[in-house]
Design an enzyme around this catalytic site. Sequence first.
Site, PDB file in Angstrom:
ATOM      1  N   HIS A 141      -0.746   4.726   2.742  1.00  0.00           N
ATOM      2  CA  HIS A 141      -1.851   5.406   3.433  1.00  0.00           C
ATOM      3  C   HIS A 141      -2.222   4.685   4.725  1.00  0.00           C
ATOM      4  O   HIS A 141      -2.998   5.214   5.521  1.00  0.00           O
ATOM      5  CB  HIS A 141      -3.070   5.550   2.519  1.00  0.00           C
ATOM      6  N   GLY A 148       3.042   5.954  -0.764  1.00  0.00           N
ATOM      7  CA  GLY A 148       1.796   6.717  -0.798  1.00  0.00           C
ATOM      8  C   GLY A 148       1.332   6.895  -2.229  1.00  0.00           C
ATOM      9  O   GLY A 148       0.154   7.084  -2.495  1.00  0.00           O
ATOM     10  N   LEU A 194       0.673   4.612  -4.874  1.00  0.00           N
ATOM     11  CA  LEU A 194       0.516   3.158  -4.804  1.00  0.00           C
ATOM     12  C   LEU A 194       1.258   2.457  -5.939  1.00  0.00           C
ATOM     13  O   LEU A 194       1.486   3.022  -6.996  1.00  0.00           O
ATOM     14  CB  LEU A 194      -0.974   2.810  -4.799  1.00  0.00           C
ATOM     15  N   LEU A 248     -11.841  -3.983  -0.538  1.00  0.00           N
ATOM     16  CA  LEU A 248     -12.277  -2.624  -0.870  1.00  0.00           C
ATOM     17  C   LEU A 248     -11.072  -1.751  -1.209  1.00  0.00           C
ATOM     18  O   LEU A 248      -9.994  -1.916  -0.643  1.00  0.00           O
ATOM     19  CB  LEU A 248     -13.025  -1.994   0.304  1.00  0.00           C
ATOM     20  N   LYS A 255     -11.922  -4.625   6.027  1.00  0.00           N
ATOM     21  CA  LYS A 255     -11.597  -3.224   6.259  1.00  0.00           C
ATOM     22  C   LYS A 255     -12.388  -2.765   7.475  1.00  0.00           C
ATOM     23  O   LYS A 255     -13.566  -3.089   7.613  1.00  0.00           O
ATOM     24  CB  LYS A 255     -11.997  -2.413   5.013  1.00  0.00           C
ATOM     25  N   GLU A 265      11.132  -0.377 -16.944  1.00  0.00           N
ATOM     26  CA  GLU A 265      11.810   0.830 -16.474  1.00  0.00           C
ATOM     27  C   GLU A 265      11.364   1.225 -15.072  1.00  0.00           C
ATOM     28  O   GLU A 265      12.149   1.774 -14.287  1.00  0.00           O
ATOM     29  CB  GLU A 265      11.583   1.994 -17.450  1.00  0.00           C
ATOM     30  N   GLN A 323      11.566   6.952 -30.397  1.00  0.00           N
ATOM     31  CA  GLN A 323      12.800   6.664 -29.643  1.00  0.00           C
ATOM     32  C   GLN A 323      13.518   7.935 -29.154  1.00  0.00           C
ATOM     33  O   GLN A 323      14.558   7.842 -28.511  1.00  0.00           O
ATOM     34  CB  GLN A 323      13.794   5.880 -30.518  1.00  0.00           C
TER      35      GLN A 323
END
Length: 578
Positions: A36, A82, A84, A145, A204, A320, A381
Amino acid sequence: MSAADLMAVLFSKYLRYDFAAPEHKANDHLVFSKGHASPLLYALYKAAGAIDDEELLSFREFGSRLQGHPTPEIPWVDVATGSLGQGLPIAVGIATAARLERSPLRVWTLCGDSELAEGSMWEAFEHAGFAGLANLIAIVDVNRLGQRGPTMHEWDTSKLAARAAACDWHVQEIDGHDFDAIDDAYGEALAADRPAVIFARTKKGSGVAAVEDEPGWHGKPLADPEAAIEELGGIREVGVQVEAPPEANPFEIERAAVDRPSYEVGEKVATRGAYGDALAWLGSIDERVVALDGEVGNSTYAERFAAKHPDRFFEMYIAEQQMVASAIGMQTRGWKPFASSFGAFLSRAYDFVRMGAISDADLKLCGSHVGVSIGADGPSQMALEDIASLRAVLGSVILYPSDPNQAVALLDLMRERRGISYMRTTREKTPTIYGPGQEFEIGGSCTVRSSEDDAITLIGAGITLHEALQAADRLGEKGIAARVIDLYSVKPVDAEAILAAAAETQALVTVEDHWIEGGIGDVVAAVLAGNGVVTSLTRLAVTERPGSGPPEALLAAAGIDADHIVAAVEKVLQPSVA
Ligand SMILES: Cc1ncc(C[n+]2csc(CCOP(=O)(O)OP(=O)(O)O)c2C)c(N)n1
């Protein structure tokens, strides 16, 4: 604005990149894990002379490549970010590939601090530290933030630093607005013999009092941009000469000779075993093939690749997300990654696969142990939703071999095809029905049984194809001729074969070892509906939570074995029989 100083120092002194030649093999990589922050990334491109003002002002407009979050539509962007928690894990994969190539390049990643709450970030820290990826530098913009308010640790970087150090990273904590401190930190990070992270405390909205360190301004334009520009020193032309990359190193990959596997008709072999054999063969004919395992290589049989090509085998342990992220990172440098685990566990990496489609990634996945037929291990599984979920990925290919020779041929097609493809393999041994020379195609199917008098069509793939064949034998004994279609290419699907069967036989029965939602039955239904064909379609699939037991018992309990197929056919044909 919080990370602008960090990136200014990077671009003016440390990054080595030729914007005129993004394909240069020794270019550094820069991954904005905090995607972002695209306005910063695009502004850096402008400062480096890669784009002009006019294009910069097209930010987020329809048709502009400068989308809200970066994507590889921009030639200097490797992967879409984007979502995160993805950039750092993917950067680990890029750094892994660079090390395999003995390349002098460095991988820089800009991360957010709130993003560090994602588990995938810590899979990346753990893996890069364990692998000792000294070519990887993470810069964390600790502006305290997140989107809706303060992060968990705000400016207390000591806790984050302790964790990264415990993962064997070289760790620094600095003031991210102090140019000398940033400069020194980058120098130290490059000299480190391990991956380096810089926790940079920032503000920020830095430089503009109205928003600096104030919550409530995440992703919002300033109320008074003109005043902000004045406060920042007025309109200036800021240009930066980014250093060129060094020469790329030539490198060689060892290729052990492996014959193409082949199996005799009638031989009972699990397709998961054929996957391992085929992968080892592909590694010998294509040096770009690499394999990644989620600590189940002795179940998926990826270990057969490891035995032949240890340098191109990457054990990702039970992570994974990191496994798929590393695969996506490696393919940015032209490697052809095959990542495998139990189909059920690939679901943990689904968001990486989804984003991989936005990155136009060349990603080959294999999920073993699908369906109730795995038996004793029980439902935790069993992959029962893998077709549905991976079918929904943009442009994906889903292949589901029914026989080992077919698995070999299909895996080779996956190697050749760019894009996201998934092979679903079966745990149980099933009879070989195709000769080693038989050809298959993505989007194809095989009609394995048919006659002039076919009354019904049975459609299956994988283990259920064999149930369908048994059912067809029994129906034949009762005087009912059944066509049997092996729908090994679930996406794209052979619509022609389905439509022909609908036209030439009275009814269709699909049978699959998958939940009823989103699997083969839905694929066939969509073909019929999409072509305006109304015919009888019976879908046999798993509808209730399975337990443990012998595979045959579980197939029977789910109503997808030969007995249930025969019963379903008799029910469907009853009116005409009567
Ligand atoms: C996986 C994911 N969850 C939620 C979001 C929505 N989101 C976008 S930015 C953001 C806050 C990010 O904070 P941080 O990483 O600290 O970046 P910064 O504050 O510097 O913008 C959130 C929650 C997202 N993009 N991805």
